[in-house]
Design a protein around this motif. Structure first.
Motif, short mmCIF file in Angstrom:
data_model
loop_
_atom_site.label_atom_id
_atom_site.label_comp_id
_atom_site.label_asym_id
_atom_site.label_seq_id
_atom_site.Cartn_x
_atom_site.Cartn_y
_atom_site.Cartn_z
N UNK A 13 -23.64 29.32 22.26
CA UNK A 13 -22.79 28.76 21.21
C UNK A 13 -23.27 29.22 19.84
N UNK A 14 -24.62 29.18 19.64
CA UNK A 14 -25.17 29.62 18.36
C UNK A 14 -24.88 31.10 18.14
N UNK A 15 -25.06 31.93 19.19
CA UNK A 15 -24.83 33.36 19.08
C UNK A 15 -23.36 33.67 18.77
N UNK A 16 -22.44 32.98 19.47
CA UNK A 16 -21.02 33.20 19.23
C UNK A 16 -20.63 32.78 17.81
N UNK A 17 -21.20 31.68 17.35
CA UNK A 17 -20.91 31.23 15.99
C UNK A 17 -21.40 32.24 14.96
N UNK A 18 -22.59 32.80 15.20
CA UNK A 18 -23.13 33.80 14.29
C UNK A 18 -22.26 35.06 14.28
N UNK A 19 -21.83 35.50 15.49
CA UNK A 19 -20.95 36.68 15.57
C UNK A 19 -19.62 36.43 14.88
N UNK A 20 -19.09 35.22 15.03
CA UNK A 20 -17.83 34.89 14.39
C UNK A 20 -17.95 34.92 12.87
N UNK A 21 -19.08 34.41 12.37
CA UNK A 21 -19.30 34.44 10.91
C UNK A 21 -19.38 35.88 10.41
N UNK B 40 -16.86 40.44 7.63
CA UNK B 40 -16.42 41.84 7.70
C UNK B 40 -14.93 41.96 7.41
N UNK B 41 -14.12 41.07 8.02
CA UNK B 41 -12.67 41.12 7.80
C UNK B 41 -12.32 40.83 6.34
N UNK B 42 -13.06 39.90 5.75
CA UNK B 42 -12.80 39.58 4.35
C UNK B 42 -13.11 40.77 3.45
N UNK B 43 -14.21 41.44 3.73
CA UNK B 43 -14.56 42.61 2.92
C UNK B 43 -13.54 43.72 3.13
N UNK B 44 -13.07 43.90 4.37
CA UNK B 44 -12.05 44.91 4.63
C UNK B 44 -10.77 44.59 3.85
#
Length: 759
Positions: free
Chosen positions: A377-385, A390-394
């Protein structure tokens, strides 16, 4: 019928016999003229709370007026069949009363019609008008039993909304009857509407029942509680339904919905003296059957919400029920609630059938699974962040690229250099917020190159936002510069450009909002059709011509509209004309040697010379404006159909009519009878000159505007003109030969933001 006789000796009604008092009068007679308010009726003496085996909870009561609320007084009488004492509401026996449901069950009389030598019948009606009671439309069904039987139920007392319904039961012999089935073979049921306080029963004796008398002695009809009835075939072939069911003879149960008053909960709570929900931990709920309200105890409490004290809403001790918590858990009662806790050294959910587990029984495998799950759960949350960043910067990069491609930096530089320039660069988010993310409900109109939306900015200004579909890539670099030029146009008859949005693929333009639609809607659409006087037509024509003349002569650099038509002439609340879409038709000058490969414009308004030369000039706007003048004179569209499937050009039809001196036949009927036909003739001749095939022989927009202004002033103030000026205005013949001053522009200067205005 001759053989028909009434069995009056067994006829029973409520308020139906001559001389009897109706329900409303009985209610008033049962109540005192003045009733002192009390917090709990049970605390007053001489209140009977049980009659026979039936409890009588407040707001119901037997005895003095203070024992019940108004309209809820009952009597405790002995039954006629010797079953003992029972409570009655008027002359109807009460079976039981439910406070939480707001219902009471009573015994209802069964109506009958018997097929003996002489037809006899007994019909019945219930009357609860002006009482707290209504017949439940969810618990009751009107039921008819018999063969060749048609029974009616109705309420003729409601003059504004009389109710009548019926139920027909058919059968040819007793072999077709089926126990438990009430679907029309010997038995039929139908629903009643909500809010019914009165009903009567009658039979249709026109049905031919001669073939069934041998096995169907009588037919029955009654409104009864649906859940308490199950059809038996013997109800048709015998009199068991009347005499041998589980209810008293000739009776059937029916459910009444009762309520307090006719107020809503909000209205009742404001009237504290009459508010019925007086118990602590009680609340008000709306009546499910018409106006009024009920009282219920809050969750975790039970009792009587209509009284205070020990009989009011009291806390439920859930811990008295051993099933509340698991066997090993500890139950703790709290006001209106409870809690279950596991013994020390254990864990789990001991509530609602759960179990407590010893802490040391948690296996290594379970711990490992829990640890891995938490890590995932922690890993998925980190990847989602990371993905969101990344999407915001794009997105920011895409917006920045579009902003640069559309000439945004140059536009910013120009805005900073011109401090007094009232022009704003909007963000995409601002325009999405103004249009509710470009919702369909905000659409003002669609055009060939995009859509126009109505938007409300954060400062409450209403604007029109043009969202285009495409733009020539060669024009993007000069877009910002052109926006500065267009924003500096300041004319009362030209729609003001307020700003733009450049951080999207195709720039969006923000204009002032003009509220009264377009000239096209005023002339042609029936929903906007109003009588249009010659004065108003001259006003719109003069103001529109003045705006185009300003664009041609006073703007720097000069601007050619390129798509003059009624739908691009907007009207405000005072019918002041405002020319729109001038910026969309030509955004920036290009190389004079280039030629367009696609002619842009609107059929019916396009200069025929442009179709040959592929060069747009200011005289092209003059031609298009001439067509607009024709529409104002004739009320016809530029391309129209009349009596045939052939499309007709208004311009060609008008030119032919002028040659044949048949102008009067084309004029709009609203101005045919105008006294000043000389002015109309002058406008027609001006339109004819604007439609000259050769552009050089057309007048300039300055001359057209000046001519229309003189005609308008003459029409408004004919008494102030000098005779010489009148003669000059009416006899002046313009011969326009403008060659050197005609301005030429390549059609490729037109931008692809050409939007047909929908306002």
């Amino acid at each position: 019928m001759e053989s028909r006789r009434r069995e009056s000796t067994i006829r029973r009604t409520i308020g139906g016999e001559k001389g009897m008092t109706n329900i409303g009068e009985l209610v008033l007679m049962c109540q005192p003229l003045v009733m002192l308010f009390t917090t709990a009726a049970e605390e007053l003496p001489a209140c009977q709370r049980v009659c026979g085996d039936v409890e009588i909870p407040y707001p119901f009561g037997i005895g003095p007026p203070h024992c019940s609320r108004e309209g809820f007084n009952l009597t405790c009488n002995k039954t006629e069949d010797g079953r003992g004492y029972k409570p009655f509401v008027f002359n109807v026996e009460v079976i039981n009363i439910s406070l939480p449901l707001g219902q009471a069950r009573i015994y209802n009389a069964i109506s009958w019609q018997c097929n003996y030598k002489n037809l006899s019948y007994f019909d019945w009606h219930l009357n609860f008008i002006n009482t707290p009671y209504r017949l439940s439309n969810t618990r009751n069904k009107f039921t008819a039993i018999g063969c060749q039987t048609l029974a009616y139920i109705g309420d003729p007392t409601n003059v504004n909304n009389r109710y009548q319904s019926g139920c027909v039961s058919m059968c040819q012999n007793n072999k077709s009857l089926t126990d438990g089935s009430c679907s029309g073979m010997g038995c039929c049921q139908t629903s009643i509407p909500a809010g019914l306080s009165y009903y009567n029963v009658s039979f249709d004796d026109n049905f031919d029942n001669s073939g069934v008398q041998s096995f169907n002695p009588c037919s029955f009809a009654v409104l009864l509680e649906e859940d308490q009835f199950e059809f038996q075939s013997t109800y048709v072939t015998t009199l068991d339904f009347y005499y041998k069911n589980r209810w008293p003879e000739g009776k059937a149960p029916v459910v009444l919905d009762w309520r307090i008053g006719d107020e809503t909960c909000e209205e009742a709570q404001r009237n504290k003296k009459a508010y019925a929900c007086i118990s602590n931990h009680s609340h008000c709920v709306a009546s499910p059957n018409g106006p009024g309200y009920l009282c219920n105890c809050s969750s975790g409490y039970r009792g009587n919400p209509y009284v205070l004290g020990a009989d009011g809403c009291q806390d439920i001790n859930e811990c008295d029920d051993p099933r509340t918590c698991s066997e090993s858990a500890t139950c703790t009662n709290t006001p209106g609630n409870f809690s279950c806790s596991c013994p020390p050294g254990t864990h789990g959910n001991p509530q609602n059938g759960g179990t407590c587990y010893p802490n040391n029984k948690l296996s290594l495998t379970v711990k490992l699974v829990i640890g891995i799950s938490i890590s995932l759960v922690i890993l998925l949350s980190f990847c989602l962040c990371i993905y969101m960043v990344h999407e915001r910067r794009m997105l920011m990069r895409v917006k920045k690229r579009y902003f640069q491609q559309n000439g945004g930096w140059q536009l910013l530089h120009e805005i900073r250099s011109n401090q007094g320039l009232a022009f704003k660069i909007f963000t995409k988010e601002e325009l999405e917020q103004a249009t509710n993310k470009f919702d369909k409900s905000s659409v003002l109109g669609h055009g060939g190159y995009g859509t126009v939306y109505k938007g409300i900015l954060t400062d409450n200004r209403t604007v029109a936002i043009k969202k285009s579909k495409m733009i020539d890539e060669r024009l993007k670099k000069e877009f910002g510069k052109e926006m500065i030029i267009l924003s500096q146009i300041n004319h009362k008859n030209v729609v003001k450009l307020l700003g733009c949005c450049l951080e999207v693929e195709v720039p969006m333009l923000v204009y002032e909002f003009v509220s009264n639609g377009t000239l096209f809607q005023l002339i042609h659409e029936k929903s906007h059709r109003v009588p249009i006087s010659l004065d108003l037509r001259l006003k719109v024509a003069s103001e529109s011509a003045g705006a185009l003349a300003y664009l041609h002569s006073s703007a720097s650099p000069p601007i050619i509209h390129g798509d003059v038509k009624p739908s691009n002439i907007l009207l405000d609340d005072n019918y002041t004309a405002k020319v729109s879409d001038f910026g969309a038709s030509m955004l920036v000058p290009m190389d004079e040697t280039q030629c367009a490969t696609l002619v842009q414009g609107t059929c019916g308004y396009l200069d025929p010379e442009v179709l040959q030369t592929y060069h747009l000039t200011d005289k092209s706007d003059v031609y298009s404006f001439g067509v607009v003048l024709l529409e104002l004179l004739t009320g016809k569209k530029a391309l129209y159909f009349e009596g045939s499937e052939d499309e007709k050009s208004l311009a060609s039809t008008f030119i032919s009519a002028m040659k044949e001196n048949q102008l009067l036949q084309l004029l709009d009927s609203q101005i045919k009878n105008e006294e000043d036909m000389d002015v109309i003739q002058e406008v027609a001749e001006l339109a004819n000159q604007c439609l000259n095939f050769r552009g050089q022989e057309r007048p300039s927009m300055d001359e057209v505007a000046e001519k229309l202004d003189r005609l308008r002033k003459f029409k408004l103030h004919p008494w102030v003109q000098h005779p010489e000026e009148i003669e000059r205005l009416l006899e002046e013949s313009l011969n326009y030969h403008e060659t050197d001053t005609t301005r030429h522009y390549s059609l490729e200067k037109k931008a692809a933001l050409d939007i047909e205005s929908g306002r």
